[in-house]
Design an enzyme around this catalytic site. Structure first.
Site, PDB file in Angstrom:
ATOM      1  N   VAL A 104      16.933 -28.879  82.117  1.00 43.65           N
ATOM      2  CA  VAL A 104      15.668 -28.167  81.661  1.00 43.65           C
ATOM      3  C   VAL A 104      15.965 -27.753  80.085  1.00 43.65           C
ATOM      4  CG1 VAL A 104      14.157 -26.061  81.843  1.00 43.65           C
ATOM      5  CG2 VAL A 104      15.145 -27.281  83.717  1.00 43.65           C
ATOM      6  N   CYS A 105      14.769 -27.828  79.293  1.00 46.05           N
ATOM      7  CA  CYS A 105      15.199 -27.586  77.826  1.00 46.05           C
ATOM      8  C   CYS A 105      16.526 -28.182  77.220  1.00 46.05           C
ATOM      9  CB  CYS A 105      15.193 -26.174  77.579  1.00 46.05           C
ATOM     10  SG  CYS A 105      14.868 -25.494  75.935  1.00 46.05           S
ATOM     11  N   THR A 106      17.368 -27.266  76.653  1.00 51.10           N
ATOM     12  CA  THR A 106      18.499 -27.821  75.865  1.00 51.10           C
ATOM     13  C   THR A 106      19.684 -28.126  76.928  1.00 51.10           C
ATOM     14  OG1 THR A 106      19.376 -25.620  75.429  1.00 51.10           O
ATOM     15  CG2 THR A 106      17.996 -27.003  73.583  1.00 51.10           C
ATOM     16  N   THR A 124      14.005 -33.291  75.070  1.00 49.33           N
ATOM     17  CA  THR A 124      14.480 -31.798  75.174  1.00 49.33           C
ATOM     18  C   THR A 124      13.631 -30.927  74.318  1.00 49.33           C
ATOM     19  OG1 THR A 124      16.438 -30.377  74.784  1.00 49.33           O
ATOM     20  CG2 THR A 124      15.936 -32.064  73.113  1.00 49.33           C
TER      21      THR A 124
END
Length: 319
Positions: A104-106, A124
């Site tokens: 998730v995300c970074t 990302t």
């Protein structure tokens, strides 16, 4: 379906929403169909972690406990900027054992640091796509979608897109009705398509500094069916075509042609999702001129023709 362990990896300065958003989706599925998922959280040593917003999360386990994760979820946050070598090492050893590997995300930065994204397509948070591509050239970074599936590896964009990805995984496991029930409970869409852009065209591009160029940006957005050639737009900005094209790209970060393409695609998608207008009418209203021109644009950008896009992503009528 046999019960599956969903393991969330915790670390200091993790983004709390990257954890709690997808976790609520899987927990909602477990409540709807008991015995489906076993939700677990773990940090390196089993100690509490402090999120980037100051919350303290108390994990269930240490990562070295025998957890046998089916779905391994790696969230993002400030703690990914200088990854803990011990955490990267754990991911390198244990990541390949998971049947589904999710970031998730970074969190994608941690997976890449562990070599788990080499040769794969991934995404990302938009602000870190360039860094991910620069630091890990073996990863094919796609900055546009809100999530990407490549085999058993799934990566999502910023924060709330982790909810979209988790809903897609639950739908894959348990069907649309279960995912729809969870989405209703969380008051979110069932799921946005993974290839939906992280930003609208207006947000993806910077706002021009000079008023004439800002006026052109507004004009494009409000009139996607108009003559939007460089020559026409340059006349509206009272600049030569060459000067206009150079200035527009310098101030917005994308060429006039790319900006127009994104606005028209976004406009057509919105009409397909929100109206019952015919394909030919939408193609004219969005500036494509013909259904075939719009079809080519959709297939190139989204991998689906307009009719297929509408079938898959238009909300079902209320019963």
């Amino acid at each position: 379906m046999a019960q599956r362990t969903v393991l969330f990896v915790l670390f200091d300065a993790v983004q709390s929403l990257d954890v709690t958003g997808p976790l609520e989706v899987f927990m909602g599925a477990e409540q709807h169909a008991p015995g489906t998922y076993r939700i677990r959280t773990a940090s390196l040593d089993g100690a509490p972690v402090r999120t980037s917003s100051g919350l303290t999360l108390v994990p269930d386990h240490a990562l070295d406990d025998p957890l046998d994760a089916h779905t391994l979820v790696v969230p993002g946050g400030q703690g990914t900027r200088t990854p803990d070598p011990a955490l990267v090492g754990w991911l390198r050893e244990h990541g390949p054992r998971a049947e589904r590997l999710v970031s998730v995300c970074t969190g994608a930065i941690l997976l890449a640091a562990a070599g788990l994204l080499d040769g794969r397509r991934a995404t990302t948070h938009w602000a870190y796509c360039d860094k991910l591509a620069r630091d890990h050239p073996d990863v094919e970074v796609d900055p546009d979608p809100i999530y990407v599936r490549d085999g058993h590896v799934a990566t999502s964009a910023g924060v709330t897109s982790g909810i979209d990805l988790a809903l897609a995984l639950v739908e894959e496991d348990l069907g649309r009705e279960v995912a729809l029930g969870i989405a209703r409970h969380l008051v979110v869409f069932l799921r946005r398509p993974g290839n939906q852009a992280q930003f609208s065209a207006q947000l993806a591009a910077q706002t021009a500094q000079r008023e004439p160029l800002r006026d052109v940006q507004r004009w494009i957005t409000e009139h996607p069916d108009a003559d939007l050639t460089v020559e026409s737009l340059a006349t509206r900005a009272s600049l030569s075509p060459r000067h206009f094209a150079r200035a527009f790209q310098t101030e917005t970060g994308m060429t006039p042609g790319r900006y127009v393409d994104r606005v028209r695609l976004e406009h057509a998608r919105r009409l397909l999702e929100d109206t019952s207008d015919g394909i030919e009418e939408i193609s004219r209203a969005s500036g494509y001129g013909t259904p075939e021109a719009m079809r080519r644009a959709f297939v190139k950008a989204l991998g689906a023709a307009p009719a297929e896009y509408r079938r898959r992503f238009r909300p079902a009528p209320a019963r």
